[in-house]
Design an enzyme around this catalytic site. Structure first.
Site, PDB file in Angstrom:
ATOM      1  N   GLU A  93      16.357  -6.158  27.790  1.00 29.47           N
ATOM      2  CA  GLU A  93      17.335  -5.500  26.914  1.00 29.47           C
ATOM      3  C   GLU A  93      18.706  -6.131  27.179  1.00 29.47           C
ATOM      4  O   GLU A  93      19.136  -6.237  28.318  1.00 29.47           O
ATOM      5  CB  GLU A  93      17.344  -3.986  27.204  1.00 29.47           C
ATOM      6  CG  GLU A  93      18.527  -3.220  26.633  1.00 29.47           C
ATOM      7  CD  GLU A  93      18.693  -3.348  25.120  1.00 29.47           C
ATOM      8  OE1 GLU A  93      17.718  -3.157  24.379  1.00 29.47           O
ATOM      9  OE2 GLU A  93      19.820  -3.658  24.686  1.00 29.47           O
ATOM     10  N   VAL A 123      14.148  -6.318  17.992  1.00 30.03           N
ATOM     11  CA  VAL A 123      15.607  -6.238  18.134  1.00 30.03           C
ATOM     12  C   VAL A 123      16.270  -5.548  16.947  1.00 30.03           C
ATOM     13  O   VAL A 123      17.458  -5.724  16.694  1.00 30.03           O
ATOM     14  CB  VAL A 123      16.222  -7.642  18.361  1.00 30.03           C
ATOM     15  CG1 VAL A 123      15.784  -8.223  19.684  1.00 30.03           C
ATOM     16  CG2 VAL A 123      15.883  -8.591  17.215  1.00 30.03           C
ATOM     17  N   HIS A 148       5.169  32.370  28.515  1.00 29.29           N
ATOM     18  CA  HIS A 148       4.826  31.808  29.829  1.00 29.29           C
ATOM     19  C   HIS A 148       3.311  31.722  29.957  1.00 29.29           C
ATOM     20  O   HIS A 148       2.630  32.654  29.547  1.00 29.29           O
ATOM     21  CB  HIS A 148       5.384  32.698  30.935  1.00 29.29           C
ATOM     22  CG  HIS A 148       4.955  32.271  32.305  1.00 29.29           C
ATOM     23  ND1 HIS A 148       5.556  31.211  32.956  1.00 29.29           N
ATOM     24  CD2 HIS A 148       3.964  32.722  33.116  1.00 29.29           C
ATOM     25  CE1 HIS A 148       4.959  31.042  34.126  1.00 29.29           C
ATOM     26  NE2 HIS A 148       3.990  31.943  34.252  1.00 29.29           N
ATOM     27  N   ARG A 180      15.819  -3.389  12.828  1.00 26.78           N
ATOM     28  CA  ARG A 180      15.238  -3.500  11.491  1.00 26.78           C
ATOM     29  C   ARG A 180      16.352  -3.714  10.480  1.00 26.78           C
ATOM     30  O   ARG A 180      17.496  -3.358  10.706  1.00 26.78           O
ATOM     31  CB  ARG A 180      14.434  -2.238  11.151  1.00 26.78           C
ATOM     32  CG  ARG A 180      13.240  -2.025  12.076  1.00 26.78           C
ATOM     33  CD  ARG A 180      12.455  -0.777  11.705  1.00 26.78           C
ATOM     34  NE  ARG A 180      11.823  -0.886  10.408  1.00 26.78           N
ATOM     35  CZ  ARG A 180      10.626  -1.442  10.187  1.00 26.78           C
ATOM     36  NH1 ARG A 180       9.943  -1.937  11.194  1.00 26.78           N
ATOM     37  NH2 ARG A 180      10.128  -1.501   8.975  1.00 26.78           N
ATOM     38  N   GLY A 222      15.000  -3.303  24.217  1.00 21.20           N
ATOM     39  CA  GLY A 222      14.609  -2.038  24.861  1.00 21.20           C
ATOM     40  C   GLY A 222      14.981  -0.851  23.992  1.00 21.20           C
ATOM     41  O   GLY A 222      15.490   0.160  24.475  1.00 21.20           O
ATOM     42  N   GLY A 223      14.746  -0.984  22.678  1.00 21.56           N
ATOM     43  CA  GLY A 223      14.969   0.131  21.751  1.00 21.56           C
ATOM     44  C   GLY A 223      13.676   0.901  21.566  1.00 21.56           C
ATOM     45  O   GLY A 223      12.725   0.781  22.361  1.00 21.56           O
ATOM     46  N   GLY A 247       2.318   4.622   1.166  1.00 16.11           N
ATOM     47  CA  GLY A 247       2.572   5.098   2.529  1.00 16.11           C
ATOM     48  C   GLY A 247       3.628   4.292   3.267  1.00 16.11           C
ATOM     49  O   GLY A 247       4.178   4.754   4.256  1.00 16.11           O
ATOM     50  N   ALA A 296       9.132  -4.528  -8.229  1.00 21.26           N
ATOM     51  CA  ALA A 296      10.094  -4.036  -9.226  1.00 21.26           C
ATOM     52  C   ALA A 296      11.379  -4.847  -9.199  1.00 21.26           C
ATOM     53  O   ALA A 296      11.839  -5.257  -8.127  1.00 21.26           O
ATOM     54  CB  ALA A 296      10.406  -2.577  -8.946  1.00 21.26           C
ATOM     55  N   GLU A 306       0.819  -1.210   0.000  1.00 25.44           N
ATOM     56  CA  GLU A 306       0.000   0.000   0.000  1.00 25.44           C
ATOM     57  C   GLU A 306       0.856   1.265   0.000  1.00 25.44           C
ATOM     58  O   GLU A 306       1.964   1.286   0.546  1.00 25.44           O
ATOM     59  CB  GLU A 306      -0.916  -0.044   1.243  1.00 25.44           C
ATOM     60  CG  GLU A 306      -1.994   0.987   1.286  1.00 25.44           C
ATOM     61  CD  GLU A 306      -2.800   1.065  -0.009  1.00 25.44           C
ATOM     62  OE1 GLU A 306      -2.349   1.768  -0.940  1.00 25.44           O
ATOM     63  OE2 GLU A 306      -3.872   0.444  -0.082  1.00 25.44           O
TER      64      GLU A 306
HETATM   65  P1  NAI Z   1      16.722  -0.631  17.998  1.00 27.41           P
HETATM   66  O1  NAI Z   1      18.007  -0.937  17.349  1.00 27.41           O
HETATM   67  O2  NAI Z   1      16.359   0.763  18.324  1.00 27.41           O
HETATM   68  O3  NAI Z   1      16.581  -1.455  19.360  1.00 27.41           O
HETATM   69  C1  NAI Z   1      16.718  -2.841  19.423  1.00 27.41           C
HETATM   70  C2  NAI Z   1      17.212  -3.185  20.812  1.00 27.41           C
HETATM   71  O4  NAI Z   1      17.184  -4.595  20.955  1.00 27.41           O
HETATM   72  C3  NAI Z   1      18.638  -2.740  21.064  1.00 27.41           C
HETATM   73  O5  NAI Z   1      18.685  -1.963  22.225  1.00 27.41           O
HETATM   74  C4  NAI Z   1      19.395  -4.056  21.227  1.00 27.41           C
HETATM   75  O6  NAI Z   1      20.457  -3.989  22.142  1.00 27.41           O
HETATM   76  C5  NAI Z   1      18.299  -4.976  21.710  1.00 27.41           C
HETATM   77  N1  NAI Z   1      18.572  -6.384  21.445  1.00 27.41           N
HETATM   78  C6  NAI Z   1      19.096  -6.920  20.324  1.00 27.41           C
HETATM   79  N2  NAI Z   1      19.151  -8.255  20.449  1.00 27.41           N
HETATM   80  C7  NAI Z   1      18.645  -8.562  21.661  1.00 27.41           C
HETATM   81  C8  NAI Z   1      18.422  -9.770  22.364  1.00 27.41           C
HETATM   82  N3  NAI Z   1      18.736 -10.953  21.839  1.00 27.41           N
HETATM   83  N4  NAI Z   1      17.884  -9.734  23.619  1.00 27.41           N
HETATM   84  C9  NAI Z   1      17.548  -8.519  24.162  1.00 27.41           C
HETATM   85  N5  NAI Z   1      17.747  -7.359  23.534  1.00 27.41           N
HETATM   86  C10 NAI Z   1      18.268  -7.364  22.297  1.00 27.41           C
HETATM   87  O7  NAI Z   1      15.622  -1.320  17.064  1.00 27.41           O
HETATM   88  P2  NAI Z   1      14.056  -1.191  17.059  1.00 27.41           P
HETATM   89  O8  NAI Z   1      13.520  -0.727  18.367  1.00 27.41           O
HETATM   90  O9  NAI Z   1      13.587  -2.499  16.540  1.00 27.41           O
HETATM   91  O10 NAI Z   1      13.808  -0.037  16.006  1.00 27.41           O
HETATM   92  C11 NAI Z   1      14.342  -0.152  14.694  1.00 27.41           C
HETATM   93  C12 NAI Z   1      14.520   1.177  14.043  1.00 27.41           C
HETATM   94  O11 NAI Z   1      13.273   1.769  13.781  1.00 27.41           O
HETATM   95  C13 NAI Z   1      15.309   2.125  14.880  1.00 27.41           C
HETATM   96  O12 NAI Z   1      16.465   2.460  14.148  1.00 27.41           O
HETATM   97  C14 NAI Z   1      14.437   3.326  15.062  1.00 27.41           C
HETATM   98  O13 NAI Z   1      15.161   4.520  14.809  1.00 27.41           O
HETATM   99  C15 NAI Z   1      13.323   3.152  14.054  1.00 27.41           C
HETATM  100  N6  NAI Z   1      12.064   3.561  14.672  1.00 27.41           N
HETATM  101  C16 NAI Z   1      11.859   4.867  14.971  1.00 27.41           C
HETATM  102  C17 NAI Z   1      10.720   5.262  15.611  1.00 27.41           C
HETATM  103  C18 NAI Z   1      10.548   6.685  15.966  1.00 27.41           C
HETATM  104  O14 NAI Z   1      11.228   7.524  15.417  1.00 27.41           O
HETATM  105  N7  NAI Z   1       9.662   7.019  16.891  1.00 27.41           N
HETATM  106  C19 NAI Z   1       9.663   4.317  15.975  1.00 27.41           C
HETATM  107  C20 NAI Z   1       9.992   2.976  15.633  1.00 27.41           C
HETATM  108  C21 NAI Z   1      11.144   2.641  14.997  1.00 27.41           C
END
Ligand code: NAI
Length: 487
Positions: free
Chosen positions: A211, A280, A455, A282, A189-190, A48, A123, A46
């Site tokens: 994490e 964990v 303020h 992308r 914990g990302g 988007g 593609a 889709e």
């Molecule tokens: P991330 O790379 O931010 O976090 C993944 C976490 O998983 C890391 O802290 C890592 O140490 C941990 N990890 C890896 N293997 C593990 C394991 N076996 N056991 C426990 N912990 C483990 O990846 P995330 O959260 O999946 O996001 C992916 C991307 O998407 C990020 O680069 C982010 O910038 C982007 N994103 C941005 C958003 C926003 O701007 N609000 C929202 C969602 C995603």
């Protein structure tokens, strides 16, 4: 999702084809249309992309619902008694889907208004200027002077934890909100892990985040990440750091997870969850593109390298967004899409060279950061000047009954120039715009402190954090500055 468009053409001769209609791709396509180019945008899914369909927009709709749930639960404290909160999961999912559809249809309207043709299909390069498009009805051929690859990223699936979409899930499944588990394990914990931990906690799940590394939001200013961790714990989210998950065993409708590390005192611990979200990271998406036929390849992590004009090593082919590497952020992709379109249209000055890219994490309260963390600034050799202001000292935050959070500014002690802004606060995602402009304009902490902020607002706290860096904030007892405050 809308019905697939039937089309008759099988041969397309265009100035540019954009592969991928996510935020990067649709920005590139619309800008190309604005600049009078004959442009075709294609996507196997889709319009988007992840942003509108599975990521930014639907998650923020769900987070908004969660935030309202929190306000309702907290209402008696303010003298309001709305009664027991009943959660209608299906109605919430419908609200989210309606928001998504409105956004998708909006982009389709913009495509029409800017003469962007859109086709569904997969593609695949035949040469640097020829692309085969596998559609539902057969195969189209596209001949394009320029190509923009905007194929994005997808969640990393872990072989040891096979995704089934209901008990072991990834973020694409989590956003569908097909059920609310009683117990949810979030691995990672990302950003994604913490945003979904927030959503599901608000909907009544008991959430454990595990994490592997010693902090949540690795790479974020440590003090900021700790502040968020404390707030999430207060909200009922359990967080284990420096802990890894081993086995996930499915047992009927539940999953038994075994994990070990600092969070378990070093011992193996096994708990049962109704759902496990694997978050964990992308990975870039280039499958099926047949990059080799275009003379392209990826780096060892699967990303396509580009220069500041978003050009790949093949002169007529551009790449933008997540497929070009970190940070994987929609707003980065959007600006890159515009740059690629302008370069294709003959601009010699268009370039993607921001001083800093902001990052917003939509927990509750949000975290928003731009520029260097204290640790990064020190690692780069700066003598840092820090200015901090706790939300607890903000009059506006108190009126909102939201005084958990802080503003932290990192400056260069030698020049007073701002290096980074970090915010944990409601509406942090909007407040951080001030940091983006300040960094781009080379503002000093003094500039920020001298700027008259309205303020009562939350943005005043940014001004006070800047003043605190010079030991002259009014609403806190100032820490003694390293350099004496100028009058
Ligand atoms: P991330 O790379 O931010 O976090 C993944 C976490 O998983 C890391 O802290 C890592 O140490 C941990 N990890 C890896 N293997 C593990 C394991 N076996 N056991 C426990 N912990 C483990 O990846 P995330 O959260 O999946 O996001 C992916 C991307 O998407 C990020 O680069 C982010 O910038 C982007 N994103 C941005 C958003 C926003 O701007 N609000 C929202 C969602 C995603």
């Amino acid at each position: 999702m809308g019905a697939r468009k039937e089309h008759e053409l099988t041969d397309h001769q265009v100035d540019a084809v954009v592969i991928g209609a996510g935020p990067g791709g649709y920005h590139a396509a619309i800008r190309l249309g604005q600049l009078g180019k004959k442009v075709l945008c294609v996507d196997r899914d889709e319009v988007g992309g992840v942003c509108l369909n599975w990521g930014c927009i639907p998650t923020k709709a769900l987070l908004h619902v969660g935030e309202i749930a929190r306000h309702i639960r907290g209402a008696p404290e303010l003298g309001l008694n709305p009664g027991e909160l009943r959660i209608d999961r299906e109605r919430i999912a419908k609200f989210k889907t309606d928001v998504v559809n409105a956004n998708v249809n909006g982009v389709k309207t913009l495509f029409k208004g800017n003469n962007v043709e859109f086709l569904y299909g997969q593609a695949s390069f035949k040469s640097p200027t020829e692309i085969a498009l596998k559609t539902k009805g057969g195969e189209d051929r596209i001949t394009a002077k320029h190509v923009v690859i905007a194929t994005g990223s997808a969640p990393v699936d872990v072989k040891a934890w096979p995704r089934d979409g209901t008990t072991i899930i990834n973020s694409d499944d989590a956003v569908k909100l097909e059920s609310t588990p009683k117990e949810l394990l979030v691995i990672g914990g990302g950003v994604i892990g913490l945003e979904f931990a927030t959503i599901y906690t608000r909907l009544g799940a008991k959430v454990l985040v595990i994490e592997a590394l010693p902090q949540i939001l690795t790479g974020t200013d440590v003090e900021v990440s700790k502040a968020l961790g404390r707030i999430l714990k207060k909200q009922g989210v359990e967080i284990m750091l420096s802990t890894t998950v081993g086995k996930l065993e499915k047992d009927g409708k539940v999953v038994k997870a075994t994990f070990k590390g600092e969070g378990t005192g070093g011992k193996d611990e096994t708990r049962t969850f109704e759902m496990v979200l694997v978050a964990v990271g992308r990975r870039p998406v280039t499958d099926g593109l047949n990059l080799a036929a275009a003379g392209l390849s990826t780096d060892d992590k699967g990303f396509i390298s580009v220069d500041q004009q978003m050009r790949t090593k093949v002169g007529n082919i551009f790449a933008i967004g997540d497929v070009t590497g970190a940070p994987l952020l929609a707003h980065r992709a959007m600006k890159q899409g515009v740059v690629a379109a302008e370069v294709i249209s003959g601009s010699r000055s268009a370039a993607f060279d921001p001083i800093a890219i902001p990052n917003c994490i939509y927990t509750d309260p949000e975290v928003a950061t731009v520029g260097l963390s204290e640790e990064e600034a020190k690692a780069k050799g700066y003598d840092v000047r820090i200015g901090k202001f706790p939300l607890a000292a903000s009059g506006r935050a108190r009126t909102m009954n939201e005084s958990d959070g802080l503003i932290k500014l990192v400056g260069d002690a030698k020049t007073d120039v701002l290096l980074g802004m970090h915010i944990v606060a409601p509406q942090a995602e909007s407040m951080i715009g001030e940091g983006v402009i300040a960094l781009e304009m080379g503002a000093t902490l003094e500039d920020i402190g001298l700027s008259v902020h309205p303020h009562p607002t939350l943005t005043e706290s940014i001004m006070e954090a800047a003043e605190a860096a010079h030991g002259k904030a009014i609403h806190i007892l100032n820490p003694k500055p390293k350099t004496p405050a100028a009058v």
